[in-house]
Design a protein around this motif. Sequence first.
Motif, mmCIF file in Angstrom:
data_model
loop_
_atom_site.group_PDB
_atom_site.id
_atom_site.type_symbol
_atom_site.label_atom_id
_atom_site.label_comp_id
_atom_site.label_asym_id
_atom_site.label_seq_id
_atom_site.Cartn_x
_atom_site.Cartn_y
_atom_site.Cartn_z
ATOM 1 N N VAL A 8 34.941 36.502 32.222
ATOM 2 C CA VAL A 8 35.585 37.405 33.169
ATOM 3 C C VAL A 8 36.073 38.576 32.345
ATOM 4 O O VAL A 8 36.776 38.403 31.353
ATOM 5 N N ASP A 9 35.677 39.798 32.739
ATOM 6 C CA ASP A 9 35.783 40.906 31.801
ATOM 7 C C ASP A 9 37.183 41.472 31.621
ATOM 8 O O ASP A 9 37.459 42.131 30.648
ATOM 9 N N SER A 10 38.071 41.260 32.538
ATOM 10 C CA SER A 10 39.437 41.744 32.370
ATOM 11 C C SER A 10 40.329 41.072 33.389
ATOM 12 O O SER A 10 39.868 40.325 34.240
ATOM 13 N N CYS A 20 27.544 36.663 36.855
ATOM 14 C CA CYS A 20 27.863 36.966 38.255
ATOM 15 C C CYS A 20 29.282 36.548 38.642
ATOM 16 O O CYS A 20 29.694 36.737 39.785
ATOM 17 N N ILE A 21 30.006 35.985 37.685
ATOM 18 C CA ILE A 21 31.363 35.500 37.972
ATOM 19 C C ILE A 21 32.317 36.250 37.053
ATOM 20 O O ILE A 21 32.664 35.800 35.967
ATOM 21 N N LYS A 22 32.702 37.427 37.477
ATOM 22 C CA LYS A 22 33.560 38.281 36.656
ATOM 23 C C LYS A 22 34.553 38.999 37.558
ATOM 24 O O LYS A 22 34.568 38.796 38.777
ATOM 25 N N THR A 23 35.379 39.827 36.957
ATOM 26 C CA THR A 23 36.482 40.435 37.701
ATOM 27 C C THR A 23 36.019 41.116 38.981
ATOM 28 O O THR A 23 36.557 40.868 40.061
ATOM 29 N N ALA A 64 35.752 41.027 44.777
ATOM 30 C CA ALA A 64 35.019 41.251 46.030
ATOM 31 C C ALA A 64 35.044 40.006 46.903
ATOM 32 O O ALA A 64 35.272 40.078 48.114
ATOM 33 N N LEU A 65 34.828 38.850 46.293
ATOM 34 C CA LEU A 65 34.815 37.607 47.059
ATOM 35 C C LEU A 65 36.173 37.353 47.718
ATOM 36 O O LEU A 65 36.246 36.980 48.891
ATOM 37 N N ALA A 66 37.238 37.583 46.967
ATOM 38 C CA ALA A 66 38.579 37.293 47.482
ATOM 39 C C ALA A 66 39.078 38.347 48.460
ATOM 40 O O ALA A 66 39.650 38.011 49.503
ATOM 41 N N TYR A 67 38.867 39.625 48.139
ATOM 42 C CA TYR A 67 39.540 40.696 48.885
ATOM 43 C C TYR A 67 38.632 41.442 49.861
ATOM 44 O O TYR A 67 39.090 41.943 50.885
ATOM 45 N N ASP A 68 37.330 41.521 49.560
ATOM 46 C CA ASP A 68 36.387 42.170 50.477
ATOM 47 C C ASP A 68 35.780 41.139 51.428
ATOM 48 O O ASP A 68 35.797 41.322 52.647
ATOM 49 N N ALA A 120 40.262 31.791 40.210
ATOM 50 C CA ALA A 120 40.421 31.521 41.643
ATOM 51 C C ALA A 120 41.897 31.470 42.010
ATOM 52 O O ALA A 120 42.317 32.004 43.040
ATOM 53 N N THR A 121 42.689 30.855 41.152
ATOM 54 C CA THR A 121 44.118 30.709 41.416
ATOM 55 C C THR A 121 44.808 32.065 41.469
ATOM 56 O O THR A 121 45.647 32.311 42.356
ATOM 57 N N LYS A 122 44.478 32.957 40.558
ATOM 58 C CA LYS A 122 45.087 34.285 40.541
ATOM 59 C C LYS A 122 44.831 35.041 41.837
ATOM 60 O O LYS A 122 45.641 35.887 42.237
ATOM 61 N N ARG A 123 43.715 34.739 42.464
ATOM 62 C CA ARG A 123 43.335 35.454 43.689
ATOM 63 C C ARG A 123 43.715 34.685 44.950
ATOM 64 O O ARG A 123 43.371 35.104 46.050
#
Length: 346
Positions: free
Chosen positions: A27-29, A77-80, A85-89, A126-129
């Motif tokens: 995860v890049d950042s 495909c699993i990065k910031t 996008a998955l969580a918020y869009d 996942a938890t952060k989001r």
Amino acid sequence: MIRSLTAGALLAAAALLPNLPATAVPVDSAPAAVTADTPVSRNGQLHVCGLKLCNQNNQPVQLRGMSTHGIQWYSSCIKTASLDALAYDWKADILRISMYVAAKEDGYETNPRKFTDMVHGYIEEATKRGMYALVDWHQLDPGDPNIYTEKAKTFFAEIASRHKDKNNIIYDIANEPNGVDWPSIKSYAEKVIPTIRANDPDSVIFVGTKGWSSLGVSEESDESDVVNNKINATNLMYTFHFYAASHHQEYFDALSRASTKIPLFITEFGTQNYEGEGANDFTWSKKYLDFLKSKQIGWTNWNFSDDWRSGAVFKSGTCAGSSFTGTANLKPAGVWIRDRIINRSL
């Protein structure tokens, strides 16, 4: 019922992967700050009540989300940007973290420390989001989960020990048992579940069913094996997988009958054939998802990657970039699934 990548696809996938040390989490950042209103903040610790998955207020909930592809192949495909996008869009409730097990599939057996650390990292993301994290022991080939009993105990003991105080963890201890009878699957589950419960007494546990989690239908059986011989455990759900272009009335009927007898969750499905390829069958997909909504049965779609197959939601090459919101980089299946996650009236 996805098997594995072809050699050509493996080479293509490898070209996209970052050159990471064994313990790195790709995860890049740091992700965006979690908003107050998230699936986990609304629902809290989940539990099984009767035939339903229920929230902290004892109200049934239907989780909708996505499964990663194998993290050994498509970690790019699993990065910031994609998780944001998955969580918020997309407004997904749940991320299924798909960790293949077998060495022949470049999975956990090749480097247990690396893959366990990757899963730890994805749980934290996942938890952060504010999403639920479904830890998928992606046992597939060989199909008898008993082959991996000791490895599963080791893996789940560490995952449960580290994350036991979180309220968003779900464990899936057998992805797609196949070529093995239900009593053997039940025996495996009853050996592995206590390892989790010793550390985490509260979280929900999923167990795959006979015949690639088809309730036995793919091996000329039906749900009666499970219904008449339930696993001796609490807070447990059984899983069912379907691919809409391949699995029609016989599968649908087994799912419908079983839903009145045992708690179910759809940990994997696609709108294509059982290889995740070919034309989308949105008619049968809608039939299934309408039924799941009516029964409040949750689901995760296969898969959140840019694999060349039609079942991967992103167009090939998307994961090399940082544009994941909206529909511009989605394949037809991705557009359809994203809409089903966002629009709760569907």
